[in-house]
Write a protein that holds these residues in place. Structure first.
Motif, PDB file in Angstrom:
ATOM      1  N   GLN A   1      -3.737 -42.247  56.762  1.00 60.52           N
ATOM      2  CA  GLN A   1      -3.793 -41.427  57.981  1.00 60.52           C
ATOM      3  C   GLN A   1      -2.393 -41.150  58.519  1.00 60.52           C
ATOM      4  O   GLN A   1      -2.079 -40.023  58.912  1.00 60.52           O
ATOM      5  CB  GLN A   1      -4.651 -42.116  59.059  1.00 60.52           C
ATOM      6  N   GLN A   2      -1.545 -42.178  58.500  1.00 61.87           N
ATOM      7  CA  GLN A   2      -0.185 -41.984  59.020  1.00 61.87           C
ATOM      8  C   GLN A   2       0.614 -41.022  58.153  1.00 61.87           C
ATOM      9  O   GLN A   2       1.386 -40.205  58.654  1.00 61.87           O
ATOM     10  CB  GLN A   2       0.544 -43.327  59.113  1.00 61.87           C
ATOM     11  N   LEU A   3       0.409 -41.106  56.840  1.00 62.34           N
ATOM     12  CA  LEU A   3       1.129 -40.189  55.946  1.00 62.34           C
ATOM     13  C   LEU A   3       0.618 -38.763  56.130  1.00 62.34           C
ATOM     14  O   LEU A   3       1.397 -37.804  56.134  1.00 62.34           O
ATOM     15  CB  LEU A   3       0.959 -40.634  54.487  1.00 62.34           C
ATOM     16  N   LEU A   4      -0.707 -38.623  56.285  1.00 63.50           N
ATOM     17  CA  LEU A   4      -1.273 -37.279  56.456  1.00 63.50           C
ATOM     18  C   LEU A   4      -0.805 -36.659  57.768  1.00 63.50           C
ATOM     19  O   LEU A   4      -0.550 -35.452  57.828  1.00 63.50           O
ATOM     20  CB  LEU A   4      -2.806 -37.333  56.417  1.00 63.50           C
ATOM     21  N   SER A   5      -0.649 -37.508  58.789  1.00 67.24           N
ATOM     22  CA  SER A   5      -0.230 -36.931  60.064  1.00 67.24           C
ATOM     23  C   SER A   5       1.238 -36.476  60.006  1.00 67.24           C
ATOM     24  O   SER A   5       1.685 -35.725  60.862  1.00 67.24           O
ATOM     25  CB  SER A   5      -0.477 -37.906  61.210  1.00 67.24           C
TER      26      SER A   5
ATOM     27  N   ALA B   1     -14.088 -41.709  52.027  1.00 63.67           N
ATOM     28  CA  ALA B   1     -13.661 -42.849  52.858  1.00 63.67           C
ATOM     29  C   ALA B   1     -12.133 -42.922  52.943  1.00 63.67           C
ATOM     30  O   ALA B   1     -11.580 -43.316  53.972  1.00 63.67           O
ATOM     31  CB  ALA B   1     -14.218 -44.153  52.297  1.00 63.67           C
ATOM     32  N   VAL B   2     -11.452 -42.550  51.874  1.00 63.80           N
ATOM     33  CA  VAL B   2      -9.982 -42.639  51.916  1.00 63.80           C
ATOM     34  C   VAL B   2      -9.356 -41.357  52.458  1.00 63.80           C
ATOM     35  O   VAL B   2      -8.255 -41.391  52.997  1.00 63.80           O
ATOM     36  CB  VAL B   2      -9.362 -42.984  50.531  1.00 63.80           C
ATOM     37  N   CYS B   3     -10.044 -40.246  52.276  1.00 64.53           N
ATOM     38  CA  CYS B   3      -9.454 -38.985  52.721  1.00 64.53           C
ATOM     39  C   CYS B   3     -10.522 -38.076  53.327  1.00 64.53           C
ATOM     40  O   CYS B   3     -10.946 -37.111  52.702  1.00 64.53           O
ATOM     41  CB  CYS B   3      -8.757 -38.314  51.531  1.00 64.53           C
ATOM     42  N   PRO B   4     -10.931 -38.397  54.559  1.00 63.10           N
ATOM     43  CA  PRO B   4     -12.024 -37.636  55.196  1.00 63.10           C
ATOM     44  C   PRO B   4     -11.715 -36.140  55.312  1.00 63.10           C
ATOM     45  O   PRO B   4     -12.622 -35.326  55.248  1.00 63.10           O
ATOM     46  CB  PRO B   4     -12.141 -38.279  56.578  1.00 63.10           C
ATOM     47  N   SER B   5     -10.441 -35.807  55.455  1.00 67.49           N
ATOM     48  CA  SER B   5     -10.091 -34.393  55.633  1.00 67.49           C
ATOM     49  C   SER B   5     -10.193 -33.602  54.327  1.00 67.49           C
ATOM     50  O   SER B   5     -10.163 -32.368  54.331  1.00 67.49           O
ATOM     51  CB  SER B   5      -8.656 -34.284  56.152  1.00 67.49           C
TER      52      SER B   5
END
Ligand code: UD1
Ligand code: F6R
Length: 365
Positions: free
Chosen positions: A289-293, A309-313
Motif C-alpha cells: 500500500q505504501q509503495l502504491l501510494s 488480497a495483495v493488490c485490491p486496486s
C-alpha cells in the motif's frame, strides 16, 4: 548433456523437482530425518553455544534462508558470516561454536580460508556441499552432501534450493529431541515430501516469466523486497538478475524500506514485492500500500488466490505461486525469479552460462 534445453542454467532450473528429490532420498525415514553425516555429531551440535553460518554469494543466501527455521527448530542462536568479511574482521569464533560452511563447489577460497580459521579456533566445523571429495567435504569434521547433481551453469540455481532443503533436514535432525516442536516438525516433513510436486507446479510460470522479462528488458534497475523467510529470496533473486542479466538489482529487507530505499520509488523503477502467506503477510500488505501510494511500479509475488488480497486496486502485476509450509516457501519463491533472470539474459542477448567476468568456482581470494 543439455538435452532439449538451450542452456545449462535453463536445464538446471527445470531439473529442480528431480534434484530436490535426490537431496531428500533415503533421508526422510519413519516420519523423521536421518542424516548419516551428522548423526554422530548431533549431541555436540545441540550443546553448542551458537551456530555460525558461513558462505559466499548464493550459498550465503541459502544459509540466510535457513536461519529463521534453524533458530526456531533448534533454539540455538544463529549468526551469519560472509566468509571474506569474517576473515577481514578476524571475527570471534569459539570452541563452543558450531560453524556451518555452505558451498556448492566446496572449493571457494574465501570459504576454505574461513574454515581453516574456524578449525584453528577449535569450533566444530560442519560442511553443506554438493561436491563429494571436495576440500570442504574433506576438511570439515562432518557434514551433509546435498546430492543435487553436477551444476554447470555459473549462476547457481538447483544447488540453492537443495542447500535450503539440506539445512531444513539439518534443523529437523538437531531439533528432533524437542517434544514441544514435534507437530511443527511433522508438518515440515510432510511439506518436504510434497515439495518436488509444488516445484513442478511453479515451473509452469515459465511463459509468464518470459513475458514479464520482456516488459523489463530496458529497465536500468530492479528492486526486490522481502522479509522473514523470504529476505534471502529477495537477495538471491537480485543476485541472479545482476550476475546473468547484467542489470542492476538489489534485494532489500522490506522492514528497512522507510529507512532510505523509499526515496527511490517512482513510476518507472520496477519493484518486486514478495508477499506469500506467512506470519509477515499483513506487514507486506501494508508495504505494498505504501509503495502504491508513491506510484510504485509493482510486481507482487503472492500465494495462489491472493491476487486481490495483495493488490485490491488491480494495478500490480501479480505472480501467483503454490503455498507450501512457510519455511519451505523460499524454495518455491526463488524459482520464478530464476526464470525471470534467465529470460532477461536471453532477451538482452547476454551469455547465460558464462556471465561476463565470472567463474564457476572462485578459487582465489
Ligand atoms: C552416505 C554415502 C551415500 C550412501 C549413504 C547410504 C558418500 C559420499 N555418501 O550418504 O553414497 O548412499 O551413505 O547410507 O559416500 N561430510 C563432511 N563434510 C561435508 C559433507 C559430508 O565431513 O561437507 C561427511 C559426512 O559427515 C559423512 C560423509 O562425509 O561422514 C558422507 O556424507 P553424506 O554423503 O552426506 O552421508 P550420507 O547421506 O550418509
Ligand atoms: C551465484 C554464484 C556465486 C556462488 C559463490 C559461492 O550464482 O554462483 O555467488 O554462489 O561464488 O560458490 P560456492 O557455493 O561454490 O562456494
Amino acid at each position: 548433456k543439455k538435452g532439449s534445453y538451450d542452456h545449462y542454467m535453463q536445464k538446471e532450473i527445470h531439473e529442480q523437482p528431480h534434484s530436490l528429490t535426490t537431496t531428500m532420498r533415503g533421508r526422510l525415514k519413519d516420519g523423521g530425518v536421518l542424516l548419516g553425516g551428522l548423526k554422530e555429531h548431533l549431541k555436540t551440535i545441540r550443546r553448542c553455544r551458537r551456530l555460525v553460518f558461513i558462505g559466499c554469494g548464493t550459498s550465503y543466501n541459502a544459509a540466510l534462508a535457513a536461519r529463521p527455521f534453524v533458530e526456531e527448530l533448534t533454539g540455538i542462536p544463529v549468526t551469519m558470516e560472509v566468509a571474506s568479511d569474517l576473515l577481514d574482521r578476524q571475527g570471534p569464533i569459539y570452541r563452543e561454536d558450531t560453524a556451518v560452511f555452505v558451498s556448492q563447489s566446496g572449493e571457494t577460497a574465501d570459504t576454505l580460508l574461513a574454515l581453516d580459521y574456524a578449525l584453528e579456533n577449535g569450533a566444530l566445523c560442519v560442511g553443506i556441499t554438493n561436491t563429494v571429495g571436495s576440500t570442504l567435504s574433506r576438511n570439515t569434521h562432518c557434514g551433509v552432501h546435498i546430492n543435487a547433481g553436477c551444476e554447470i551453469g555459473v549462476a547457481s540455481t538447483k544447488a540453492y534450493t537443495s542447500q535450503i532443503v539440506a539445512m531444513t533436514m539439518m534443523a529437523l535432525a538437531v531439533g528432533s529431541d524437542q517434544i514441544s516442536t514435534q507437530a511443527r516438525r511433522d508438518a515440515i516433513i510432510s511439506g518436504l515430501t510434497s515439495l518436488p510436486s509444488n516445484v513442478s507446479d511453479v515451473l509452469k510460470l515459465d511463459v509468464g516469466m518470459k513475458e514479464l522479462a520482456s516488459s523489463l528488458i530496458d529497465s536500468e534497475s530492479l528492486l526486490v523486497f522481502g522479509r522473514g523467510y523470504n529476505y534471502a529470496t529477495a537477495l538471491e533473486g537480485a543476485l541472479k538478475v545482476k550476475e546473468v542479466a547484467l542489470m542492476h538489482s538489489e534485494g532489500m529487507l522490506a522492514g528497512e524500506m522507510k529507512h532510505g530505499p523509499l526515496a527511490l520509488v517512482d513510476e518507472n523503477l520496477p519493484i518486486i514485492v514478495i508477499a506469500t502467506r506467512d506470519a509477515c503477510f499483513s506487514k507486506q500488505q501494508s508495504v505494498i500500500q505504501q509503495l502504491l501510494s508513491r506510484r510504485g511500479r509493482l510486481i507482487v509475488m503472492c500465494s495462489k488466490g491472493d491476487a486481490s488480497a495483495v493488490c485490491p486496486s488491480g494495478s500490480c502485476r501479480v505472480i501467483e505461486v503454490p503455498e507450501v509450509a512457510d519455511c519451505l516457501q523460499p524454495v518455491v519463491n526463488i524459482i520464478p525469479l530464476q526464470l525471470l533472470a534467465y529470460h532477461l539474459t536471453v532477451l538482452r542477448g547476454f551469455d547465460v552460462d558464462q556471465p561476463r567476468n565470472l567463474a564457476k568456482s572462485v578459487t582465489t581470494q
